[in-house]
Design an enzyme around this catalytic site. Structure first.
Site, mmCIF file in Angstrom:
data_model
loop_
_atom_site.group_PDB
_atom_site.id
_atom_site.type_symbol
_atom_site.label_atom_id
_atom_site.label_comp_id
_atom_site.label_asym_id
_atom_site.label_seq_id
_atom_site.Cartn_x
_atom_site.Cartn_y
_atom_site.Cartn_z
ATOM 1 N N TRP A 61 1.007 -1.070 0.060
ATOM 2 C CA TRP A 61 0.040 -0.089 -0.010
ATOM 3 C C TRP A 61 0.977 1.422 -0.029
ATOM 4 C CZ3 TRP A 61 -2.986 0.952 5.253
ATOM 5 C CH2 TRP A 61 -2.006 0.492 6.475
ATOM 6 N N ASN A 62 0.228 2.411 -0.216
ATOM 7 C CA ASN A 62 0.933 3.813 -0.455
ATOM 8 C C ASN A 62 0.088 4.802 0.268
ATOM 9 O OD1 ASN A 62 2.691 2.632 -2.712
ATOM 10 N ND2 ASN A 62 0.780 2.653 -3.842
ATOM 11 N N HIS A 69 -8.054 19.269 -6.695
ATOM 12 C CA HIS A 69 -8.371 19.458 -8.032
ATOM 13 C C HIS A 69 -7.308 18.804 -9.111
ATOM 14 C CE1 HIS A 69 -11.753 22.224 -7.227
ATOM 15 N NE2 HIS A 69 -11.212 22.169 -5.768
ATOM 16 N N HIS A 73 -11.802 15.224 -11.759
ATOM 17 C CA HIS A 73 -12.241 15.705 -10.520
ATOM 18 C C HIS A 73 -13.617 16.383 -10.509
ATOM 19 C CE1 HIS A 73 -10.187 19.654 -11.552
ATOM 20 N NE2 HIS A 73 -10.863 20.053 -10.903
ATOM 21 N N HIS A 79 -16.111 25.974 -3.779
ATOM 22 C CA HIS A 79 -14.941 26.303 -4.789
ATOM 23 C C HIS A 79 -14.818 27.667 -5.088
ATOM 24 C CE1 HIS A 79 -11.244 25.572 -7.110
ATOM 25 N NE2 HIS A 79 -11.929 25.614 -8.054
ATOM 26 N N HIS A 204 -16.798 28.503 -13.517
ATOM 27 C CA HIS A 204 -16.816 28.682 -12.053
ATOM 28 C C HIS A 204 -17.854 29.521 -11.346
ATOM 29 C CE1 HIS A 204 -13.014 26.358 -13.255
ATOM 30 N NE2 HIS A 204 -13.082 26.028 -11.765
HETATM 31 MN MN MN Z 1 -11.218 22.272 -10.197
#
Ligand code: MN
Length: 260
Positions: A61-62, A69, A73, A79, A204
């Site tokens: 595992w890591n 973002h 995503h 945001h 946005h």
């Molecule tokens: Mn974004």
């Protein structure tokens, strides 16, 4: 037969196919590049916890490190300043994460002009042919940009990447029943959208101001029909988060003619 029994039967027979719209996530995954005086998102990085070694003889595992973002995503209303006080990514109702998807293909226009901006007339030409934009649905904006995904420099293209014109973004956000917009590029806005005089970063600003969402770095939109697909996405419920890396899947019904 119940609706869900019919669905699982169709998945089993291949009459309904699951298409992965997600870009693979690794150390080369492109991230948005902002002016140097701005804060910067982290690229994906990982560090091994154990790999069948002394640190964990039976375990691989890591640890991973990335921004909210990075890669494919989900952008939540929280945001953006226009959506401040709106839902963070953990607060997005789950029924907003599953819905109908429509695909608008502007690949030809973007081939001619990488700075191409989607305008309301393009969407209205599409709706005249295919019908209205779906309630609680996703407008998936196909540009052919996913073909550049394996080459970060070409993908970012010195910020010359397609987007949505401010008036179109405002209209989609405020006057259509969409849940959000999905794009193939590194962000929902055009690469040069920070310089737009009338409204910087219009996707946005208007989408998040209207409580709507964004999905980025999508792939395989060419495998979806213009209408009829169902999109499902699963951003992590990061409490207070502005967004999250996410898997995006689409269910597509194969027609009889396609399967013969
Ligand atoms: Mn974004």
């Amino acid at each position: 037969m119940t609706v869900l029994a019919a669905l699982t039967a169709a998945l089993s027979s291949g009459a309904v196919e699951v298409i992965d719209l997600t870009a693979p996530l690794d150390e080369q995954t492109p991230i948005i590049s902002l002016p140097p005086e701005r804060g910067q998102p982290w690229p994906f990085a990982r560090e091994v916890i154990s790999n069948f070694d002394d640190a964990g003889p039976t375990v691989y595992w890591n640890n991973i490190r990335l921004s909210e973002h990075t890669g494919t995503h989900f952008d939540a209303p929280a945001h953006w300043l226009s959506g401040k006080g709106g839902h963070d990514v953990s607060q997005v109702p789950p029924d907003r994460l599953v819905g109908p998807a429509v695909v608008l293909d502007l690949t030809g226009e973007v081939e001619r002009d990488p700075d191409f901006l989607l305008r309301r007339e393009h969407v209205e030409a599409w709706t005249a042919e295919h019908g209205p934009l779906p309630a609680n649905g996703w407008l998936l904006y196909r540009t052919g940009w996913d073909a550049r995904g394996g080459d970060p420099e070409n993908f970012l293209n010195d910020r010359h990447t397609p987007g949505v014109a401010p008036e179109c973004a405002r209209w989609l956000a405020e006057e259509t029943p969409l849940a959000g917009i999905g794009v193939e590029t590194v962000g929902t806005d055009a690469g040069l959208a920070g310089d737009f005089a009338d409204q910087p970063y219009p996707c946005h600003w208007f989408l998040h101001g209207a409580g709507k969402y964004g999905l980025t770095q999508l792939r395989n939109l060419a495998l979806l029909p213009p209408t009829g697909a169902v999109l499902m996405t699963g951003p992590l419920p990061i409490v207070g988060g502005s967004g999250s890396p996410t898997r995006v899947l689409a269910l597509v019904e194969r027609t009889a003619t396609e399967s013969t």
